[in-house]
Design an enzyme around this catalytic site. Structure first.
Site, short mmCIF file in Angstrom:
data_model
loop_
_atom_site.label_atom_id
_atom_site.label_comp_id
_atom_site.label_asym_id
_atom_site.label_seq_id
_atom_site.Cartn_x
_atom_site.Cartn_y
_atom_site.Cartn_z
N GLU A 173 -1.32 11.38 0.13
CA GLU A 173 -1.93 10.07 0.37
C GLU A 173 -1.81 9.31 -0.95
OE1 GLU A 173 -5.95 10.30 1.86
OE2 GLU A 173 -6.27 8.22 1.27
N ASP B 94 -14.19 2.57 -2.15
CA ASP B 94 -14.06 3.57 -3.19
C ASP B 94 -15.25 3.58 -4.14
OD1 ASP B 94 -11.52 4.94 -2.78
OD2 ASP B 94 -10.67 2.92 -2.93
#
Ligand SMILES: Cc1ncc(COP(=O)(O)O)c(C=O)c1O
Lengths: 388, 272
Positions: free
Chosen positions: B57, B68
């Site tokens: 990824e 995030d």
């Protein structure tokens, strides 16, 4: 039950992590029900009257009118409790949080006005309150930081990026992603994922609803122009909304030109931005050709934001509203000029609207300018910048 | 080499199937393109391929990554500071995409800013990417991007969260391509000491509704946690833990060595 808009033409939407979608659906439903609920409406109206002090006056500014060669009325949101229009939104969303059983409230703040308004409402309703604020804004809006503490809110300093409003919103959204089951996010402007742009507009249109009635009563005709500053866009959308159908009324939004649009240091998303996604909605954003969001700049913390509400992007594209921008220097001059002309110290944000008016006087008809907040919070910063 | 003729969607399926045939979950390490710098990220991608990753990824750095936590946010900021662009991220992709499937993790602004979704899909496919995860493009906003990626043979991998209602989860699974990404916890990315007890049930429910594999990410920080996830899911995604290892290493070689050691250990744990 009418639908709460998700899109404004191509703009708006919900570009957020999947984790938040259920909460946004819940909020959409809660608002669709609450705004049709008489008991909710009565409670809100009572707080408008007895707590905020609404309706705020529509004041005919005689010396200012003389100075610009046309009649000008100021919609006195500076006289609303806590000193700015932000309380209109905070109180509505606070009631909504209570209705949804969410007893923890978070908010972001730039100028500190929205943080103070949210902290005030949380004190009123007995809700826990956490406010995210960039450390640069903590520095330049110190009085508001102290007020939030006094009101029982926790102010969380945000160190990322330019340490201003954009990063405060990002930090608040991350908190919400982690605590969404117990927490309501009281966003401070008509930005963010749906339903926030529509929800905050609905809560701020009280400015325009009152102004329309007051203006008609005073002049017997609609104003030629409405003038308001545009950061995220809530005081401007609030005053514009009831007049959008009145095609003869010009709607003028004043963005922050900062050090000049060419300098790249400004907050003029609508005038000098691109279409992109920031904080959950597609709108005009200040970004580079790679799609990276750039730092905004404005002397006024409340306009120091690289995005703007999606409904403004639509009003710009359709031509129904006109957007313009004013530099830091012009806003600072207007701050002093209104103080001396009218005995009213404006916040630096609406000083941008005043500055535009000072340059665009004369002509037919009369104006209503949204004086979105008072300038006490800005005094120390203005003194430092102007060496006064 | 028959692999070259497969679409991205098919390559993802082959990678999960290969792991399954070995009786284990697939290992999918995350990395941030351009972090700590371009050189190092090329070395890290190669180390992932050498050390037992089944898929990669690959994060495309974005200025405002709302899904995030601090580790990956800081990595994105540093990568941008070091000059990373979509183009340089796709170079990292191209450097390993003939060895294993690369799934791009790109925020929607990155997808839209470069001439629109179709152009993004074209460039991603040209760099050998197999698919994309767009963490701020939930069901309801994703149709255009999904169609553009599909037209290039690429998978749009959707996310399912613990807060996703069951009825919506079924609709997400119905349009999933490649795999379904189950977000382990209510929160942003970042290392966590423990994974939630309810995770196994969430994975089981998702697997029952999905025709494609189900992988779990967010919070997996140790080989043991990866193994725990591997007992219920088809894949385990390790992100912040590896980004931290890359951050703490002083050189491209040291970064490659650190992430490689972690992955080898995790592969052993997954096989156990
Ligand atoms: C007094 C005042 N006016 C205007 C603004 C700008 O926000 P908006 O454009 O949402 O009205 C702020 C924001 O902090 C403010 O405090």
């Amino acid at each position: 039950m009418s639908a709460v808009e998700e899109r404004f033409g191509p703009y708006g939407g919900r570009y957020v992590p999947e984790t938040l979608i259920a909460a946004l659906d819940e909020l959409t439903d809660a608002w669709a029900q609450a705004r049709d609920d008489d008991a909710f409406g009565e409670r809100l109206a009572q707080l408008h009257r007895d707590f905020i002090g609404r309706p705020t006056p529509l004041y005919r500014a005689g010396r200012l009118s003389e100075r610009v060669g046309r009649t000008v009325y100021l919609k006195r949101e500076d006289l609303a409790h806590t000193g700015a229009h932000k309380i209109n939104n905070a109180i509505g969303q606070g009631l909504l949080a209570q209705r949804m059983g969410k007893l923890r409230v978070i908010a972001e703040t730039g100028a500190g006005q929205h943080g103070v308004a949210t902290a005030t409402v949380c004190a009123l309703l007995g809700l826990e309150c956490v406010v995210y604020m960039g450390t640069e804004d903590i520095r330049r809006q110190r009085p508001n930081v102290e007020r939030m503490g006094l009101l029982g809110a926790e102010v969380v300093p945000v160190e990322a990026g330019a340490r201003t409003l954009k990063e405060a919103v990002s930090a608040a959204i991350r908190d919400w992603v982690a605590n969404v089951e117990t927490t309501h996010y009281v966003i401070g402007s008509v930005v963010g994922p749906a339903p926030f742009p529509a929800l905050v507009r609905d809560l701020q249109r009280v400015i325009g609803d009152e102004a329309r009635e007051q203006a008609l009563a005073a002049e017997g005709a609609l104003p030629a122009r409405l003038i308001a500053c545009v950061g995220g866009g809530s005081n401007s959308i609030g005053i514009f909304t009831p007049f959008v159908a009145d095609e003869e009324v010009a709607l003028i939004g004043v963005e922050a030109a900062g050090e000049g649009l060419e300098s790249g240091r400004h907050g003029a998303s609508l005038l000098a931005g691109r279409t992109g996604v920031l904080h959950g909605s597609l709108s005009a954003v200040i970004a580079d050709e790679e799609g990276q969001i750039l730092e905004a700049h404005s002397v006024s913390a409340g306009l120091d934001y690289p995005g703007v509400g999606p409904e403004h992007a639509q009003l710009r594209d359709s031509g129904r509203a006109t957007y313009t921008a004013v530099t830091d220097a012009a806003a600072l001059a207007a701050f002093g000029e209104l103080s001396r002309l009218e005995g009213i110290v404006p916040a630096l944000e609406p000083s941008h609207a005043i500055a535009w008016l000072l340059e665009n006087g004369g002509g037919e008809g009369y104006d209503v300018l949204c004086l979105s907040g008072r300038g006490d919070k800005d005094l120390a910063e203005v003194m430092e910048l102007t060496g006064a | 080499m028959p692999e070259a003729t497969l679409t991205g969607v098919e390559r993802i399926a082959v990678a999960f199937e290969a792991a399954r045939s070995e009786g284990r979950a697939a290992l999918m390490p995350y990395m941030m393109a351009g972090f700590p710098d371009h050189e190092s990220s090329l070395a890290i991608a190669a180390a992932y391929a050498d050390s037992g990753a089944d898929l990669i990824e690959l994060g495309v750095p974005f200025s405002d990554p709302l899904a995030d936590g601090p580790t990956i946010h800081a990595a994105a900021t540093a990568a941008l500071g070091a000059g990373a662009t979509l183009g340089s991220a796709l170079e990292v992709c191209g450097s390993v995409s003939d060895r294993l499937p690369v799934v791009l993790m790109a925020y929607v602004n990155m997808v839209l800013a470069h001439g629109g979704a179709a152009e993004f899909a074209r460039r991603a496919a040209a760099a050998g990417a197999a698919g994309a995860i767009v963490p701020d493009l939930p069901l309801g906003e994703a149709e255009e991007v999904r169609a553009a990626l599909a037209a290039a043979g690429l998978a749009l991998v959707p996310l399912v969260a613990p807060t996703t209602p069951p009825e919506r989860r079924a609709r997400i699974c119905a349009v999933a391509r490649g795999f379904v990404y189950v977000v382990s916890t209510v929160g942003t990315t970042g290392e966590r000491a423990e994974l939630p007890a309810a995770l196994a049930d969430l994975v089981a429910a998702t697997k029952a509704e999905s025709e494609v594999p189900v992988a779990v990410g967010f919070g997996i920080s140790t080989p043991e946690q990866a193994a725990e996830v591997g007992r219920v899911a088809d894949g385990a995604i390790v992100g912040s833990r590896l980004v931290r290892a890359a951050a703490e290493a002083g050189s491209p070689e040291a970064a490659a060595e650190a992430v490689g050691a972690f992955l080898r250990e995790t592969r052993v744990a997954l096989a156990g």
